[in-house]
Design an enzyme around this catalytic site. Sequence first.
Site, PDB file in Angstrom:
ATOM      1  N   CYS A  26     -23.882   1.763  35.042  1.00 22.05           N
ATOM      2  CA  CYS A  26     -23.281   1.163  36.142  1.00 22.05           C
ATOM      3  C   CYS A  26     -21.672   1.327  36.060  1.00 22.05           C
ATOM      4  O   CYS A  26     -21.329   1.908  35.251  1.00 22.05           O
ATOM      5  CB  CYS A  26     -23.300  -0.203  35.803  1.00 22.05           C
ATOM      6  SG  CYS A  26     -22.861  -1.038  34.406  1.00 22.05           S
ATOM      7  N   HIS A  29     -25.191  -4.689  28.133  1.00 26.75           N
ATOM      8  CA  HIS A  29     -25.989  -3.515  28.690  1.00 26.75           C
ATOM      9  C   HIS A  29     -26.281  -2.343  27.408  1.00 26.75           C
ATOM     10  O   HIS A  29     -25.523  -2.423  26.480  1.00 26.75           O
ATOM     11  CB  HIS A  29     -25.301  -2.729  29.612  1.00 26.75           C
ATOM     12  CG  HIS A  29     -25.247  -3.387  30.897  1.00 26.75           C
ATOM     13  ND1 HIS A  29     -24.837  -2.839  32.209  1.00 26.75           N
ATOM     14  CD2 HIS A  29     -25.403  -4.837  31.173  1.00 26.75           C
ATOM     15  CE1 HIS A  29     -24.842  -3.583  32.979  1.00 26.75           C
ATOM     16  NE2 HIS A  29     -25.123  -4.818  32.564  1.00 26.75           N
ATOM     17  N   GLU A  66     -25.998   0.674  27.097  1.00 20.30           N
ATOM     18  CA  GLU A  66     -24.788   1.780  26.732  1.00 20.30           C
ATOM     19  C   GLU A  66     -23.535   0.724  26.048  1.00 20.30           C
ATOM     20  O   GLU A  66     -23.130   1.417  24.848  1.00 20.30           O
ATOM     21  CB  GLU A  66     -24.181   2.249  27.987  1.00 20.30           C
ATOM     22  CG  GLU A  66     -25.227   2.870  29.124  1.00 20.30           C
ATOM     23  CD  GLU A  66     -25.584   1.957  29.996  1.00 20.30           C
ATOM     24  OE1 GLU A  66     -26.192   0.943  29.558  1.00 20.30           O
ATOM     25  OE2 GLU A  66     -25.827   2.437  31.212  1.00 20.30           O
ATOM     26  N   CYS A 106     -20.262   0.073  32.547  1.00 17.64           N
ATOM     27  CA  CYS A 106     -20.568   1.003  31.630  1.00 17.64           C
ATOM     28  C   CYS A 106     -19.750   2.335  31.502  1.00 17.64           C
ATOM     29  O   CYS A 106     -19.283   3.015  30.696  1.00 17.64           O
ATOM     30  CB  CYS A 106     -22.003   1.328  31.537  1.00 17.64           C
ATOM     31  SG  CYS A 106     -22.709  -0.306  30.704  1.00 17.64           S
TER      32      CYS A 106
END
Length: 145
Positions: free
Chosen positions: A83, A53, A55, A86
């Site tokens: 999410c 992701h 992040e 993360c």
Amino acid sequence: MENDEKYMREALLEAEYAASEDEVPVGAVIVFRGRVISRGHNMTQRLNDPTAHAEMIAITSAFEAIGGKYLNDCTLYVTVEPCPMCAGALAWAQIGKVVYGAIDPKRGFSLFSPSLLHPKTQVTGGVLAEECGKMVSDFFAAKRN
């Protein structure tokens, strides 16, 4: 708020890179002392890795930039609410502040537990939310067509 919008625009540029690579358009930047020290965008398709992701990419790069494992003096700007995965990583990194654009009504961390982040982490949501959300909804609308 002016700086939040400035750095969120940087995150939006990262989201555009993700979209150009046929990735879900989420972008992130991490700022330390008024300077962007890392950038990331979703790379789950390219890396064949569901943990890649925006992040996570930005966090790893930020550790290298500051030479440590804690980001308590840093701010993450991300186009979509993180999410739970993360948020957990951000908690372990002890990020000082998280600023996100659009909420994630299906998988955002706040749906599950707002306490996933470190207790000292400040959170600001809704910065350029319409623009951030539109990028994601346009991406999925194009996929459906």
